[in-house]
Design a protein around this motif. Sequence first.
Motif, mmCIF file in Angstrom:
data_model
loop_
_atom_site.group_PDB
_atom_site.id
_atom_site.type_symbol
_atom_site.label_atom_id
_atom_site.label_comp_id
_atom_site.label_asym_id
_atom_site.label_seq_id
_atom_site.Cartn_x
_atom_site.Cartn_y
_atom_site.Cartn_z
ATOM 1 N N MET A 154 -6.629 2.194 4.993
ATOM 2 C CA MET A 154 -5.440 1.360 4.756
ATOM 3 C C MET A 154 -5.834 -0.113 4.661
ATOM 4 O O MET A 154 -5.386 -0.835 3.777
ATOM 5 N N VAL A 201 0.852 -1.191 0.000
ATOM 6 C CA VAL A 201 0.000 0.000 0.000
ATOM 7 C C VAL A 201 0.884 1.236 0.000
ATOM 8 O O VAL A 201 1.863 1.306 0.751
ATOM 9 N N THR A 202 0.545 2.205 -0.852
ATOM 10 C CA THR A 202 1.251 3.485 -0.834
ATOM 11 C C THR A 202 0.302 4.536 -0.298
ATOM 12 O O THR A 202 -0.854 4.607 -0.711
ATOM 13 N N ALA A 203 0.789 5.319 0.632
ATOM 14 C CA ALA A 203 -0.031 6.355 1.258
ATOM 15 C C ALA A 203 0.639 7.703 1.096
ATOM 16 O O ALA A 203 1.867 7.803 1.045
ATOM 17 N N ALA A 241 -4.728 6.583 0.018
ATOM 18 C CA ALA A 241 -4.096 5.262 0.069
ATOM 19 C C ALA A 241 -4.419 4.514 -1.215
ATOM 20 O O ALA A 241 -5.558 4.487 -1.659
ATOM 21 N N LYS A 242 -3.374 3.929 -1.821
ATOM 22 C CA LYS A 242 -3.538 3.103 -3.020
ATOM 23 C C LYS A 242 -3.033 1.713 -2.695
ATOM 24 O O LYS A 242 -1.972 1.557 -2.111
ATOM 25 N N GLY A 243 -3.824 0.721 -3.094
ATOM 26 C CA GLY A 243 -3.436 -0.652 -2.824
ATOM 27 C C GLY A 243 -3.932 -1.580 -3.910
ATOM 28 O O GLY A 243 -4.465 -1.136 -4.933
ATOM 29 N N GLU A 267 -8.245 2.524 -4.651
ATOM 30 C CA GLU A 267 -7.738 3.764 -4.056
ATOM 31 C C GLU A 267 -8.847 4.423 -3.247
ATOM 32 O O GLU A 267 -9.993 4.504 -3.687
ATOM 33 N N VAL A 322 -8.004 -0.836 1.241
ATOM 34 C CA VAL A 322 -7.297 -0.964 -0.041
ATOM 35 C C VAL A 322 -6.380 -2.188 -0.057
ATOM 36 O O VAL A 322 -6.017 -2.673 -1.117
ATOM 37 N N LYS A 323 -6.028 -2.700 1.110
ATOM 38 C CA LYS A 323 -5.185 -3.899 1.182
ATOM 39 C C LYS A 323 -6.018 -5.179 1.076
ATOM 40 O O LYS A 323 -5.774 -6.018 0.230
#
Length: 177
Positions: free
Chosen positions: A76, A15-17, A26-28, A32, A79-80
């Motif tokens: 978080m 995940v990128t936050a 947050a993108k996962g 998003e 998105v995961k």
Amino acid sequence: MSRIGKRPVAIPEGVTASVDGQTVTAKGPKGELNYVVNDEVLVSMEEGGVSVQPRDQSKDARSKWGMSRTMISNIMEGVKNGFERKLEINGVGYRAAMQGKNIQLSLGYSHEVVYQVPEGISAACPKPTEIVLNGIDKQKLGQVAAEIREYRPPEPYKGKGVKYAEETIVRKEGKKK
């Protein structure tokens, strides 16, 4: 002091936050999501994750502190892994079926109830008495589940109606002779 708010939100693997002002994105692997934090709460990126602090020690700021941290934690997690909610239908003749993307409910009314599932939520009916809802937004998922339950909430005498799978119905005793 908020016990929940003190801990930073860890960013899961994959995940990128990012924090842009008051917006946490947050993108996962599942998609998003973003959350706009209240102005009374400060949000910042740290090496361990996303940190949340109240701007001052006012009651209003402190009350929004823990809730903001939980909302960031939920995006978080969403998105995961995503979230799932199960509904059970109890009652003779009560059932659910998928009709394209919509859910068709037979709940003892003179007509069928057709619920249009909103974008971002997926629904399935593995059994006629079970509805499984999936989505990445926990708030939206809970709202959809509550709207479906609202068509026929469980009653306390026989337990008939739509209930959450983990919900227990407190049963009442019927009339005595």
